[in-house]
Scaffold this active site. Structure first.
Site, short mmCIF file in Angstrom:
data_model
loop_
_atom_site.label_atom_id
_atom_site.label_comp_id
_atom_site.label_asym_id
_atom_site.label_seq_id
_atom_site.Cartn_x
_atom_site.Cartn_y
_atom_site.Cartn_z
N GLU A 180 0.82 -1.21 0.00
CA GLU A 180 0.00 0.00 0.00
C GLU A 180 0.86 1.26 0.00
O GLU A 180 1.89 1.34 0.64
CB GLU A 180 -0.89 -0.02 1.25
CG GLU A 180 -1.79 1.18 1.41
CD GLU A 180 -2.49 1.20 2.76
OE1 GLU A 180 -3.46 1.96 2.89
OE2 GLU A 180 -2.05 0.48 3.68
N CYS B 294 -5.27 -2.64 3.15
CA CYS B 294 -5.02 -2.43 4.58
C CYS B 294 -6.04 -3.19 5.42
O CYS B 294 -6.26 -4.38 5.21
CB CYS B 294 -5.02 -0.93 4.88
SG CYS B 294 -4.38 -0.53 6.53
N LYS C 259 -10.11 1.69 -1.94
CA LYS C 259 -10.47 1.26 -0.59
C LYS C 259 -11.85 1.79 -0.22
O LYS C 259 -12.09 2.99 -0.25
CB LYS C 259 -9.42 1.74 0.39
CG LYS C 259 -9.56 1.21 1.81
CD LYS C 259 -8.37 1.69 2.65
CE LYS C 259 -8.43 1.14 4.07
NZ LYS C 259 -7.27 1.62 4.87
#
Length: 587
Positions: A290, A458, A358
């Site tokens: 990330e 994440c 995300k």
């Protein structure tokens, strides 16, 4: 006063034990055994509470202690520590305190006559009810703190329990909530036993009730063990493989800068791809973690055709001849300055192919409420030096790539045929050539030669609201990219891994994690580690990741059925208690 002080001590003691059970700097993978007994002091303290206020305080202190001990590393989250540690600690403790109020409803609503009957040994109901109510309240607490905008599924019993993989297999049926429930159930049984032993004389009816609850708990654990042993040792036949290189550059992109990060990532990637080819193995996918790329896509696709100067990223990928997934960002609305935390997808010629953004953002760090407001922007700028957060993604995007190690060259007819064909004859009763060709050639390329994967970013690997839709769309492998380097602690890395490990079990699919500094790992559908890298090292993990048949689990189909069932039962029982109490007051 002395009683309240003792109860607070028990709450602190319980919080310390649970905090120590969660992966920490001394016990890197935590201690399920400590998790098993961590709720015992809490149980004893709560059932000695005389008022709702005391129960609130006890649960508030316990949950606050667990959070501060286990998640102290949140203070390293750049300038956001006031939110990530401070606000999360207060929020978590308040959630715990509210649970304490709910918990106290059972002893407070029990009628005086029932309490006297229990003391006299004439009823056998109370011990079993207390045990089940406590386990249900713990389940409610951990569910509420793990879903929604403020979700933070750290500092939980199921996180501490992840090391015992046999019992963790239950997650494919109940999700992690079944793990919480059985651990809280065991702690309640131990706590109730200690309370009964403290009596000079144990009423026979209470002893019978307790033994029944203990047998029920033992049966639940026994069934979990049987199911866990079956699933853990069940032979699984892989259908195909996707040889993946997961790069761990051991850099915090917030500190090291993009140029250095690209340099290290490209070097590690080239070494891994070369070593694989020396062994006559073709790499199917390269996974970078990330936040590696700083420029915003889609415009940045032109920038990376010329940068870095020595060899552009696009040229490097083209030379590797492998598709890449790299953590970066996407600008989705220029005028409103909306940017998404994204996984950027490149084809094997270095051409930008698309992105996934995300969806579930970190509250008050990535997702800042009302950040379009000038007042909030000024406040954030003054407090932490930033005026806006990320914009949540809105698409459940999957990526599909061909595998180099193809088993089948032709495409079977069963994949080509239409699902609802019409084979028609012409007006003269003869076969229509076009109809027959459409019937036989109506499909596409052989799906056995392709792998479809999703890239939760994440801590999205902990949330069913993201992973379940991705799985149902056809995800065969989860490729998680994350940046935990900012934490600077091994415990943070292993805690994230412990939470993520349930993802593989819940959906019975392979999980690959590429982390900036760790824990980079490959897990099979039983949560076993197939390959990994040590923390805080520059390295690349090259591994032929097995891909198994895509089949729905009970959890992927029914979702959080266990919490909802428990909530309904708790509500019904609460109504019964209220009616009994009112009836006795009238009498």
């Amino acid at each position: 006063m002395k009683t309240v002080i003792l109860q607070v001590f028990y709450a602190l003691f319980s919080g310390i034990i649970e905090g120590a059970a969660i992966p920490n700097e001394l016990l890197l993978h935590g201690s399920p055994l400590l998790a098993l007994i961590s709720t015992v002091p809490l149980y004893i303290s709560l059932y000695k509470a005389k008022t709702y206020k005391e129960s609130f305080l006890i649960f508030f202190i316990q949950t606050l202690t667990v959070h501060l001990i286990s998640s102290f590393w949140l203070a390293n989250f750049r300038d956001f520590a006031v939110f990530t540690l401070g606000a999360s600690a207060v929020g978590t403790a308040c959630e715990g305190g509210i649970t304490g109020i709910i918990f106290h409803a059972l002893p407070s609503l029990r009628s005086r006559s029932k309490a006297l009957e229990e003391e006299a040994g004439r009823t056998a109901f109370a011990p079993a009810a207390r045990i089940l109510w406590f386990a249900s309240c713990m389940l409610a607490y951990e569910w509420f703190k793990s879903v929604g905008f403020l979700a933070y599924p750290w500092g939980t019993l199921f996180l501490a329990a992840a090391k015992w993989k046999i019992f963790a297999q239950t997650a494919s049926i109940t999700g992690v909530w079944g793990i919480t429930f059985i651990y809280a159930l065991a702690g309640a049984v131990i706590g109730e036993g200690l309370l009964l032993l403290s009596h000079r004389e144990i009423p026979e009816a209470s002893a019978l009730s307790y033994r029944a609850a203990a047998r029920f708990t033992a049966a639940v654990w026994g069934l979990a063990a049987i199911y866990g042993l079956y699933q853990y040792f069940l032979p699984r036949q892989e259908e195909k493989t996707i040889h993946t290189v997961a790069v761990q550059q051991n850099m915090d992109p917030w500190e090291g800068g993009e140029e250095r990060s690209l340099e290290v990532s490209m070097r590690l990637t080239e070494e891994a791809v070369r070593n694989a080819r020396d062994k006559e193995q073709e790499v199917d996918l390269v996974l970078w973690s990330e936040g590696v790329l700083e420029r915003s896509f889609p415009d940045a696709r032109f920038h990376y055709m010329h940068s870095p100067a020595e060899e552009s990223l696009s040229d490097f990928i083209k030379r590797m001849e492998v598709p890449f997934v790299i953590g970066g960002q996407t600008r989705v609305h220029r005028a409103r300055r909306h940017y998404c935390n994204s996984a950027i997808f490149f084809d094997n010629e270095g051409t930008y192919a698309g992105f996934y953004s995300k969806i579930h953002l970190v509250p008050f760090a990535e997702d800042i409420p009302f950040d379009d407001s000038p007042l909030i922007q000024q406040l954030m700028e003054a407090m932490v030096g930033f005026s806006a957060g990320w914009t949540p993604g809105w698409q459940y995007t999957l990526f599909r790539i061909p595998t180099a190690n193809r088993k089948y060259l032709d495409c079977p007819v069963e994949y080509k045929s239409q699902s609802s064909p019409v084979i028609s004859l012409d007006a003269k009763g003869k076969s229509d050539r076009r109809s027959t060709e459409a019937f036989l050639e109506g499909g596409q390329e052989n799906p056995d030669n392709f792998v479809t994967f999703a890239v939760p970013i994440c801590f999205e690997d902990a949330f069913a609201d993201v992973c379940t839709p991705l799985f149902k769309l056809g995800t065969e492998v989860f490729m998680n990219i994350t940046n935990d380097a900012w934490s600077h602690t091994a415990s943070a890395e292993y805690q994230h891994y412990a939470v993520a490990s349930y993802l593989a079990i819940e959906y019975r699919t392979t999980l690959v994690r590429a982390a900036n500094s760790g824990y980079t790992v490959v897990l099979d559908p039983a949560g076993r580690v197939l390959a990994d890298l040590p923390l805080f090292t520059e390295a690349a993990l090259s591994f032929p990741v097995p891909v198994y048949a895509h089949r729905e689990t009970i959890y992927s189909r029914l979702g959080d059925w266990l919490p909802y069932t428990v909530f309904v039962l708790m509500g019904c029982y609460g109504i019964v208690l209220i009616r009994r109490a009112r009836r006795e007051n009238r009498e």
